[in-house]
Design a protein around this motif. Structure first.
Motif, PDB file in Angstrom:
ATOM      1  N   PHE A   1       0.753  -1.228   0.235  1.00  0.00           N
ATOM      2  CA  PHE A   1       0.081   0.080   0.049  1.00  0.00           C
ATOM      3  C   PHE A   1       1.108   1.437   0.252  1.00  0.00           C
ATOM      4  O   PHE A   1       0.217   2.195   0.122  1.00  0.00           O
ATOM      5  CB  PHE A   1      -1.062   0.003   1.344  1.00  0.00           C
ATOM      6  CG  PHE A   1      -1.688  -1.448   1.410  1.00  0.00           C
ATOM      7  CD1 PHE A   1      -2.407  -1.919   0.711  1.00  0.00           C
ATOM      8  CD2 PHE A   1      -1.348  -1.994   2.644  1.00  0.00           C
ATOM      9  CE1 PHE A   1      -3.132  -3.021   0.650  1.00  0.00           C
ATOM     10  CE2 PHE A   1      -2.137  -3.204   2.923  1.00  0.00           C
ATOM     11  CZ  PHE A   1      -2.941  -3.755   1.999  1.00  0.00           C
ATOM     12  N   VAL A   2       2.293   1.289   0.144  1.00  0.00           N
ATOM     13  CA  VAL A   2       3.028   2.492   0.107  1.00  0.00           C
ATOM     14  C   VAL A   2       3.897   2.587  -1.158  1.00  0.00           C
ATOM     15  O   VAL A   2       3.641   3.458  -1.948  1.00  0.00           O
ATOM     16  CB  VAL A   2       3.887   2.172   1.385  1.00  0.00           C
ATOM     17  CG1 VAL A   2       4.737   3.672   1.322  1.00  0.00           C
ATOM     18  CG2 VAL A   2       3.071   2.200   2.657  1.00  0.00           C
ATOM     19  N   ASP A   3       4.666   1.578  -1.468  1.00  0.00           N
ATOM     20  CA  ASP A   3       5.729   1.854  -2.180  1.00  0.00           C
ATOM     21  C   ASP A   3       5.990   0.689  -3.193  1.00  0.00           C
ATOM     22  O   ASP A   3       5.890  -0.585  -2.756  1.00  0.00           O
ATOM     23  CB  ASP A   3       6.858   2.306  -1.682  1.00  0.00           C
ATOM     24  CG  ASP A   3       7.771   2.877  -2.606  1.00  0.00           C
ATOM     25  OD1 ASP A   3       7.605   3.086  -3.691  1.00  0.00           O
ATOM     26  OD2 ASP A   3       8.914   3.003  -2.033  1.00  0.00           O
ATOM     27  N   LYS A   4       6.289   0.813  -4.510  1.00  0.00           N
ATOM     28  CA  LYS A   4       6.807  -0.419  -5.261  1.00  0.00           C
ATOM     29  C   LYS A   4       8.232  -0.206  -5.394  1.00  0.00           C
ATOM     30  O   LYS A   4       8.813   0.833  -5.737  1.00  0.00           O
ATOM     31  CB  LYS A   4       6.188  -0.203  -6.688  1.00  0.00           C
ATOM     32  CG  LYS A   4       4.914  -0.663  -6.816  1.00  0.00           C
ATOM     33  CD  LYS A   4       4.159  -0.586  -8.293  1.00  0.00           C
ATOM     34  CE  LYS A   4       2.842  -0.709  -8.341  1.00  0.00           C
ATOM     35  NZ  LYS A   4       2.228  -0.158  -9.440  1.00  0.00           N
ATOM     36  N   VAL A   5       9.001  -1.230  -4.757  1.00  0.00           N
ATOM     37  CA  VAL A   5      10.498  -1.205  -5.054  1.00  0.00           C
ATOM     38  C   VAL A   5      11.039  -1.610  -6.343  1.00  0.00           C
ATOM     39  O   VAL A   5      11.766  -1.065  -7.100  1.00  0.00           O
ATOM     40  CB  VAL A   5      10.982  -1.783  -3.957  1.00  0.00           C
ATOM     41  CG1 VAL A   5      12.702  -1.651  -3.764  1.00  0.00           C
ATOM     42  CG2 VAL A   5      10.376  -0.922  -2.409  1.00  0.00           C
ATOM     43  N   HIS A   6      10.778  -2.686  -6.649  1.00  0.00           N
ATOM     44  CA  HIS A   6      11.161  -3.434  -7.677  1.00  0.00           C
ATOM     45  C   HIS A   6       9.971  -4.515  -8.203  1.00  0.00           C
ATOM     46  O   HIS A   6      10.246  -5.439  -7.570  1.00  0.00           O
ATOM     47  CB  HIS A   6      12.655  -4.142  -7.583  1.00  0.00           C
ATOM     48  CG  HIS A   6      13.361  -4.614  -8.937  1.00  0.00           C
ATOM     49  ND1 HIS A   6      14.195  -5.412  -8.853  1.00  0.00           N
ATOM     50  CD2 HIS A   6      12.907  -4.195 -10.123  1.00  0.00           C
ATOM     51  CE1 HIS A   6      14.768  -5.611  -9.886  1.00  0.00           C
ATOM     52  NE2 HIS A   6      14.019  -4.934 -10.904  1.00  0.00           N
TER      53      HIS A   6
END
Lengths: 419, 285
Positions: free
Chosen positions: A377-382
């Motif tokens: 729900f916050v961030d897509k990293v890779h």
């Protein structure tokens, strides 16, 4: 020989590994302060772990693409193939001017449209009509040109009824159809297509491929097509370009190139290896193997599948999760696995994971895997979309005798009680 | 070699040269600019309950607070003008500048996804932000103008004197827009290297407002600070705007020329830096 419309000469793209800059002023100050006190740079450990091309040292450069030269004639359909990280995407990005080359040049005759993604610029609040104009102008059309083709686009996408409905109410299939329709009627002299066809249902894929063939054969336009799907490459393309480790390995008739490529694949590592620019956290290697530890992409029904990850997690923070998504042959997601990641043991941030699917009950068919590191729900990293695929051969399950029919994806091990 | 390149429509090669802005290409993509503006307007209109009413509520509430705090509690002079008009004129002008500045400074960060997929002249994005900002400005301006008319016609006891300064109004608006754009694209280029600059911009713009005569007239500034305040290129714009409508304040050609030259230089360097960053920006994200 038809006239040349794309001329690529000594094309090269250099990526710098290691000290690229930390990305924030506070980190840079931190590093500067550490250097001042004679301490080790707290952010420099990247270069040493990225050993993709023979151990890149700190600050060393990696050629994502080097000395690539080829010509494409008018009306030719060139299929670009190669394993993940070979430099296909880099080539595509250079051709579509998303990034600029380090050496060499590309000369192009005619208007280019590149589809590295469908539906760029779509906004869910805007209506179908507005989004057609939005996407079309982003791809380089004028509003006048779009108006002239609006009816064709709407017809092809089959969304006439919903043209003035916001696209957020569209099903995902409708959105993809609409987006592809805009691209299909772009009518550029040169069309660059990434694996966008992987989206959408089977029937739509057929239409999309048909449209691409029509574009190249009927109108004499040039197409560059990048795909992992050998079947569609051989169906559409006349010529094949094989790229390996950033270099041109082969340029020949498409059948010959595909044969060479598939033969080679059997001998070497087929898993995923990351090759893009350096990031804080990323999946470096990802492959599948059997219980004996042999790399493998074909499994028997009920045979355990082991997924092997090697990842780098610098600046580890709690909440970092691994996501794994499995799609069936219709590209429908059929199941997911999400697991919070533990902190890596040492400073290098390396983390190796083995994920055992011991009780898998996949039925006959091919499945593709997407995987990602993310903070829910916050961030897509890779995110690695459709990064690997595997086949399940089922001669054992009670359903195996129906293998010619689509029996779904899972065997449920039912228990019957007859009374 | 020259003849060879002529036969091709496009040559992609390593970047070189400082100023390689292709203005013809920018013109060719004008429809994209139109669509970006349209998208901005539509999404604002559709996503919030009150829609464009927010454009007017924001200056009303800000003016109310300013009247209360700076006008009544702190008792800062408004050059004898009605407080509402004095503050509103400052707020409306400042809003447009700060909007242009902060939205264009996010160009690369907010559009990284699109920039990674399609080529189009990247300058179109900050340009479109300035144009959609202009629409918002015009709405707020119309609101200001309505209240202005009320005071001009309906209230007898005022010393509002509209004057020939109104003629330079288009120039003032142009400076607000271009200065915000110029600073914005410089910072947008810098934020690709330093992400935390965005926070700096956020409160930097707020602080900058206090170095601009938004809540006070230039006439109240002590002589020894005056040159610092006058060094701010927005000072002459705000003062000029007030002078044109209200008749008090300071509109002089030195100040205005200074602002204009400052703006053009900023914009020039902004475009150069932006242009350099846009080519390889995708490699660092």
């Amino acid at each position: 020989m038809s006239k040349t419309v794309i001329q690529v000469e000594n094309l090269g793209k250099l990526y710098r590994l290691g000290e690229v800059g930390t990305g924030t002023i506070s980190h840079d100050l931190n590093r500067w302060w550490a250097q001042l006190r004679g301490k080790e740079d707290p952010f420099s450990k990247v270069g040493t772990v990225n050993d993709r091309t023979q151990k890149a040292e700190k600050g060393e450069h990696v050629w994502a693409l080097k000395d690539v030269s080829f010509n494409v004639g008018q009306g030719e359909v060139l299929g670009v193939i190669g394993k993940n990280g070979a430099g296909k995407s880099t080539l595509l990005k250079l051709l579509s001017r998303v990034t600029s080359p380090t050496t060499g040049h590309i000369r192009i005759k005619g208007r280019v449209a590149s589809l590295l993604e469908v539906g760029t610029g779509f906004h869910p609040e805007m209506t179908g009509r507005e989004n057609i104009y939005m996407n079309g102008t982003i791809l380089g059309m004028t509003r006048k040109e779009i108006s002239a083709k609006l009816d064709d686009i709407v017809d092809f996408a089959g969304v006439a009824k919903y043209l003035d409905t916001p696209t957020k109410r569209y099903s995902s299939g409708m959105q993809v159809r609409l987006a592809f329709a805009v691209a299909a009627f772009l009518e550029p002299e040169i069309l660059i297509v990434d694996e966008v066809l992987a989206v959408g249902d089977a029937e739509f894929q057929k239409r999309a491929i048909g449209k691409m063939q029509e574009v190249s054969q009927g109108d004499g336009r040039t197409v560059l097509f990048v795909s992992h799907n050998m079947a569609s490459v051989s169906q559409i393309c006349s010529t094949g370009l094989l790229i390996e480790n950033g270099m041109m390995a082969m340029l020949d008739d498409v059948k010959t190139v595909i044969n060479t490529y598939t033969n080679k694949r059997r001998e070497v590592f087929e898993g995923f290896e990351y090759s893009g620019p350096i990031m804080d956290s990323f999946i470096q290697r990802f492959s599948l193997c059997n219980t004996a530890g042999e790399e493998k992409y074909e499994f028997q029904f009920d045979e355990p599948i082991i997924l092997k990850y090697e990842m780098i997690l610098r600046n580890y923070s709690k909440g970092l999760n691994l996501g794994l998504y499995i799609q069936d042959k219709h590209n429908q997601r059929i199941t997911s696995i999400v697991k919070e990641l533990p902190a890596p043991n040492d400073d290098s941030g390396c983390l190796s994971i083995e994920l055992h699917l011991s009780k898998q009950k996949f039925l006959n068919g091919s499945y593709s895997i997407s995987t990602e590191i993310f903070i829910p729900f916050v961030d897509k990293v890779h995110l690695l979309k459709d990064v690997l695929s595997f086949e399940v051969v089922d001669n054992i399950s009670p359903l195996s005798r129906f293998n010619n029919y689509d029996m779904g994806n899972f065997y449920l091990e039912p228990e019957f009680i007859f009374k | 070699m020259k003849d060879q390149t002529k036969a091709w429509d496009m040559v992609i090669q390593p970047k070189r040269g400082w100023l390689e802005v292709n203005f013809r290409e920018l013109w060719r993509y004008r429809d994209l600019l139109y669509m970006f503006v349209k998208r901005d307007v539509i999404t604002i209109y559709k996503q919030t309950v009150l829609g464009p009413i927010w454009f007017v509520i924001q200056p009303i509430l800000t003016a109310a607070i300013f009247i209360l705090v700076f006008g009544n509690i702190a008792g800062i002079s408004t050059d004898g003008q009605p407080k509402v008009l004095f503050y509103l004129s400052g707020i409306v002008v400042w809003n447009y500048f700060s909007e242009s500045f902060s939205t264009t400074s996010k160009t690369f960060i907010e559009n990284a996804n699109v920039f990674g997929k399609v080529y189009f002249p990247r300058l179109i994005v900050p340009f479109s932000k300035v144009v959609s900002g202009l629409i918002k400005f015009l709405i707020q301006f119309a609101f200001f103008f309505a209240i202005y008319l009320y005071f001009l016609v309906g209230v007898d006891d005022t010393n509002i004197k509209p004057n020939e300064g109104l003629l330079v109004l288009p120039l003032l608006i142009l400076i607000m827009a271009l200065l915000g754009l110029g600073l914005g694209i410089i910072f947008s280029a810098l934020t690709t290297k330093y992400r935390d600059l965005t926070f700096l911009i956020q409160f930097g713009v707020q602080l900058l407002m206090y170095a601009t005569p938004v809540i006070y007239p230039v006439s109240t500034i002590p002589e020894k600070y005056k040159k610092f305040i006058m060094a701010n290129p927005m000072t002459s714009v705000v003062e000029g705007f007030r002078y044109a409508f209200l008749g008090t304040g300071d509109l002089n050609w030195y100040g205005l020329s200074y602002s204009l030259v400052f703006t053009l230089i900023t914009l020039f360097f902004g475009i150069i830096i932006f242009n350099r960053v846009e080519k390889n920006f995708m490699d660092t994200v």
